[in-house]
Design a protein around this motif. Structure first.
Motif, PDB file in Angstrom:
ATOM      1  N   SER A 481       0.713  -1.294   0.103  1.00 38.95           N
ATOM      2  CA  SER A 481       0.023   0.004   0.005  1.00 38.95           C
ATOM      3  C   SER A 481       0.894   1.364  -0.039  1.00 38.95           C
ATOM      4  O   SER A 481       0.458   2.264   0.359  1.00 38.95           O
ATOM      5  CB  SER A 481      -0.982   0.158   1.240  1.00 38.95           C
ATOM      6  N   GLY A 482       2.088   1.030  -0.035  1.00 35.37           N
ATOM      7  CA  GLY A 482       3.003   2.202  -0.059  1.00 35.37           C
ATOM      8  C   GLY A 482       3.512   2.487   1.128  1.00 35.37           C
ATOM      9  O   GLY A 482       3.063   1.997   2.110  1.00 35.37           O
ATOM     10  N   GLY A 483       4.472   3.439   1.332  1.00 33.49           N
ATOM     11  CA  GLY A 483       5.185   3.859   2.322  1.00 33.49           C
ATOM     12  C   GLY A 483       6.471   4.758   2.337  1.00 33.49           C
ATOM     13  O   GLY A 483       6.780   4.676   1.211  1.00 33.49           O
ATOM     14  N   ARG A 484       7.056   5.050   3.382  1.00 30.96           N
ATOM     15  CA  ARG A 484       8.275   5.770   3.379  1.00 30.96           C
ATOM     16  C   ARG A 484       9.301   5.180   4.108  1.00 30.96           C
ATOM     17  O   ARG A 484       8.917   4.746   5.176  1.00 30.96           O
ATOM     18  CB  ARG A 484       8.065   7.017   3.712  1.00 30.96           C
ATOM     19  N   ALA A 495      13.637   4.636   9.801  1.00 31.49           N
ATOM     20  CA  ALA A 495      12.445   4.899  10.247  1.00 31.49           C
ATOM     21  C   ALA A 495      11.767   4.196   9.074  1.00 31.49           C
ATOM     22  O   ALA A 495      12.027   4.076   8.040  1.00 31.49           O
ATOM     23  CB  ALA A 495      11.976   6.346  10.411  1.00 31.49           C
ATOM     24  N   ILE A 496      10.218   3.982   9.493  1.00 30.00           N
ATOM     25  CA  ILE A 496       9.522   3.447   8.361  1.00 30.00           C
ATOM     26  C   ILE A 496       8.048   3.974   8.757  1.00 30.00           C
ATOM     27  O   ILE A 496       7.751   4.007   9.916  1.00 30.00           O
ATOM     28  CB  ILE A 496       9.545   1.833   8.395  1.00 30.00           C
ATOM     29  N   ALA A 497       7.592   4.511   7.917  1.00 34.10           N
ATOM     30  CA  ALA A 497       6.161   4.973   7.904  1.00 34.10           C
ATOM     31  C   ALA A 497       5.046   4.966   6.914  1.00 34.10           C
ATOM     32  O   ALA A 497       5.542   4.355   5.857  1.00 34.10           O
ATOM     33  CB  ALA A 497       6.210   6.490   8.297  1.00 34.10           C
ATOM     34  N   THR A 498       4.006   4.716   6.997  1.00 30.18           N
ATOM     35  CA  THR A 498       2.744   4.845   6.013  1.00 30.18           C
ATOM     36  C   THR A 498       2.755   6.159   5.260  1.00 30.18           C
ATOM     37  O   THR A 498       3.458   7.164   5.783  1.00 30.18           O
ATOM     38  CB  THR A 498       1.250   4.686   6.757  1.00 30.18           C
ATOM     39  N   LEU A 499       2.158   6.076   4.250  1.00 28.37           N
ATOM     40  CA  LEU A 499       1.893   7.232   3.521  1.00 28.37           C
ATOM     41  C   LEU A 499       1.260   8.419   4.101  1.00 28.37           C
ATOM     42  O   LEU A 499       1.460   9.611   3.797  1.00 28.37           O
ATOM     43  CB  LEU A 499       1.611   7.133   1.886  1.00 28.37           C
ATOM     44  N   ASP A 500       0.313   8.010   4.845  1.00 25.57           N
ATOM     45  CA  ASP A 500      -0.479   8.959   5.470  1.00 25.57           C
ATOM     46  C   ASP A 500       0.041   9.594   6.952  1.00 25.57           C
ATOM     47  O   ASP A 500      -0.784  10.244   7.547  1.00 25.57           O
ATOM     48  CB  ASP A 500      -2.089   8.698   5.371  1.00 25.57           C
ATOM     49  N   ASP A 501       0.888   9.016   7.434  1.00 24.64           N
ATOM     50  CA  ASP A 501       1.330   9.448   8.578  1.00 24.64           C
ATOM     51  C   ASP A 501       2.806   9.471   8.704  1.00 24.64           C
ATOM     52  O   ASP A 501       3.894   8.334   8.877  1.00 24.64           O
ATOM     53  CB  ASP A 501       1.080   8.395   9.727  1.00 24.64           C
ATOM     54  N   PRO A 502       3.283  10.672   8.298  1.00 22.35           N
ATOM     55  CA  PRO A 502       4.946  10.728   8.207  1.00 22.35           C
ATOM     56  C   PRO A 502       5.769  10.989   9.755  1.00 22.35           C
ATOM     57  O   PRO A 502       6.712  11.298   9.567  1.00 22.35           O
ATOM     58  CB  PRO A 502       4.973  12.161   7.266  1.00 22.35           C
ATOM     59  N   THR A 503       5.039  10.827  10.745  1.00 21.81           N
ATOM     60  CA  THR A 503       5.473  11.243  11.814  1.00 21.81           C
ATOM     61  C   THR A 503       6.688  10.581  12.628  1.00 21.81           C
ATOM     62  O   THR A 503       7.610  10.946  12.922  1.00 21.81           O
ATOM     63  CB  THR A 503       4.450  10.803  13.048  1.00 21.81           C
ATOM     64  N   PRO A 504       6.818   9.004  11.919  1.00 21.76           N
ATOM     65  CA  PRO A 504       7.970   8.421  12.163  1.00 21.76           C
ATOM     66  C   PRO A 504       9.329   9.201  11.675  1.00 21.76           C
ATOM     67  O   PRO A 504      10.491   8.899  12.376  1.00 21.76           O
ATOM     68  CB  PRO A 504       7.975   7.164  11.666  1.00 21.76           C
ATOM     69  N   VAL A 505       9.054   9.615  10.430  1.00 24.18           N
ATOM     70  CA  VAL A 505      10.219  10.158   9.665  1.00 24.18           C
ATOM     71  C   VAL A 505      10.781  11.520  10.244  1.00 24.18           C
ATOM     72  O   VAL A 505      11.788  11.627  10.807  1.00 24.18           O
ATOM     73  CB  VAL A 505       9.811  10.188   8.195  1.00 24.18           C
TER      74      VAL A 505
END
Length: 514
Positions: A481-484, A495-505
């Motif tokens: 589903s994608g991610g950062r 760090a690893i994060a979902t596309l809709d929550d960049p907080t971990p980055v």
């Protein structure tokens, strides 16, 4: 306020560990000096195995081809008992772009690293010995034989098992000091062993490891079982080495010798890798059995881990949390290597009923793919992770196959792997994997923003766009589903994060500045 020292970092020790540290610091714009008390480089072959994770490191440094050209590629490990092969461990299963070990003399590894450092403007200062060290809040003050007094902002002690840096900061190795004796032989020999493999022979007299090298050269490491009160034989003869080979292996005939020696090894490490403005790396920080051939590799990876962190602090981009993560990440790695090598040595010396049980278990396990894959990953150091690091951020999104602190997996597409390696090979990078080929807006901090999507058409906000129409990277990461993903300068995931929550980055880069 006193002026900053003219030298950012002094690296003490010009073996592979110190050379990696100096080269990486110089590559990142740090003013670095490297000293060594030897007037000329050693001509002893010493450590001879460069494993897959270190080859990943050399690739990021830009010198993996030069290193690989100096030796043989070992694509398997083979284990024997009583002259009979127990099983073969293929290394091609490891998660690396370099699924093999390069078997080459340490002199060659040092030559490649020295030439690389010189290309970056760093020359080893030889016949220079550290004899005094004090430090304050702002600098480290060194007294050097043949080079006077020097002040630097930081010091890295990479000066080996008898480290002067370690002694001068007031720490010492702690561990098991009963000692193990090993015979080491660098020989020319005729044999019928597979030259594309590393070989370990179990024997009640002690395990013997054999590494075929280029031009009929061979490295032999054999544990000896001398009486505790018997002095170490530092000058074994060729005949004595031949007798060990005949007794434990057979079929190997020495034709000439390059280097024969014996040495005693203890299992120990220092309680802390950081002492104020001084850091310890390699054998200065940890020593252990040569079983598994991981000593030099562990040390070089210590230096690689430390260099980018220290450079970030020197350039004002990070703080103490990042520096302290060096010990937090690397100390457990050496502890695991000590445990692994100790168990391998003990397992190789079993006799009687215990030996028969071991052999039976090994024959069974040798046919279990999960076991051989895990053994290969441990031997090649691919299983190293920093999941418990104070700078690892972010819970893995549902379905993901990677977590913060693990190494970025490689992809089978060589062109894609090479492109990603080039883009993520120096500093931090935030890699955004698109969802269903729809390019999300770039967001969050990070010096380099990379988008991986179906085409390489430029997208506003990204420094680079990588085409991955088959979604190979998304599959390897488990981010359907994608991610950062934040890729650290050493190739590990910060760090690893979902596309809709960049907080971990955002949180990851925030931690670096504390």
């Amino acid at each position: 306020m006193s002026p900053s020292p003219a030298t950012d970092v002094v690296v003490v020790g010009a073996g592979p560990v110190g050379l990696v540290a100096a080269a990486e610091l110089a590559r990142r714009g740090v003013r670095v000096r490297i000293i060594d008390k030897l007037a000329v480089p050693t001509d002893e072959s010493r450590a001879i195995a460069v494993h897959a994770r270190s080859l990943d490191m050399f690739n990021r440094m830009g010198i993996v081809d030069q290193l690989a050209a100096t030796g043989l590629k070992a694509v398997a490990m083979q284990l024997y008992t009583g002259g009979e092969r127990l099983f073969r461990v293929p290394l091609g299963t490891v998660d690396s772009a370099f699924p093999y070990t390069v078997v080459t003399a340490q002199t060659e590894t040092e030559r490649v690293l020295t030439e690389h450092a010189e290309s970056l403007g760093v020359t080893v200062e030889r016949d220079v010995e550290l004899v005094g060290l004090t430090q304050d809040d702002n600098a480290v003050h060194l007294s050097l034989r043949n080079a006077g007094d020097v002040t630097a902002s930081w010091v890295i002690g990479a000066d080996g098992a008898h480290s002067a840096v370690r002694a001068l900061v007031g720490t010492k190795l702690a561990g098991t000091f009963a000692g193990e004796q090993f015979l080491l032989a660098d020989i020319d020999a005729s044999h019928s062993l597979d030259t594309d493999s590393m070989h370990t022979f179990f024997s009640p007299d002690g395990p013997t490891a054999v590494f075929p090298m280029i031009n009929d050269r061979m490295r032999v490491i054999a544990q000896t079982r001398s009486a505790a009160d018997e002095p170490l034989n530092l000058n074994p003869t060729q005949e004595e080495v031949q007798a060990v080979l005949d007794q434990r292996i057979g079929g190997i005939t020495i034709t000439s010798s390059h280097w024969l020696t014996s040495f005693e090894v203890h299992h120990a490490q220092v309680p802390s890798y950081r002492w104020g403005r001084v850091f310890l790396a390699g054998d200065a920080a940890h020593i252990h059995s040569p079983a598994g051939g991981q000593g030099m590799n562990t040390g070089m990876q210590d230096a690689f881990n430390l260099a980018w962190k220290l450079a970030a602090v020197i350039h004002g981009d990070a703080g103490d949390t990042l520096l302290d993560s060096y010990h937090a990440e690397r100390h457990p790695v050496a502890a695991a290597v000590i445990t692994f090598s100790d168990r391998l040595t003990k397992m190789g010396t079993l006799s009687g009923a215990a030996q028969h049980v071991r052999d039976l278990a090994m024959r069974v396990l040798g046919h279990v793919g999960a076991f051989t894959r895990q053994l290969a990953a441990v031997a090649e150091e691919i299983d190293i992770n920093y999941r418990d690091s104070p700078i690892a951020v972010g819970l893995s999104p549902r379905g993901s196959k990677v977590a913060a602190g693990e190494h970025l997996p490689h992809v089978a597409d060589e062109a894609l792997q090479k492109q990603l390696g080039s883009l993520c090979g120096s500093g931090h990078a935030v890699v955004t994997v698109a969802n269903n080929q729809v390019a999300p807006a770039a967001g969050g901090p990070g010096p380099v923003q990379i988008l991986v999507t179906d085409t390489d058409a430029p997208v506003a906000g990204y420094d680079a766009v990588v085409a991955d129409p088959s979604r190979d990277l998304a599959s390897r990461l488990g981010l359907k589903s994608g991610g950062r993903v934040v890729v650290r300068p050493d190739g590990y995931v910060g760090a690893i994060a979902t596309l809709d929550d960049p907080t971990p980055v955002t949180d990851y880069f925030g931690r670096l500045t504390r």
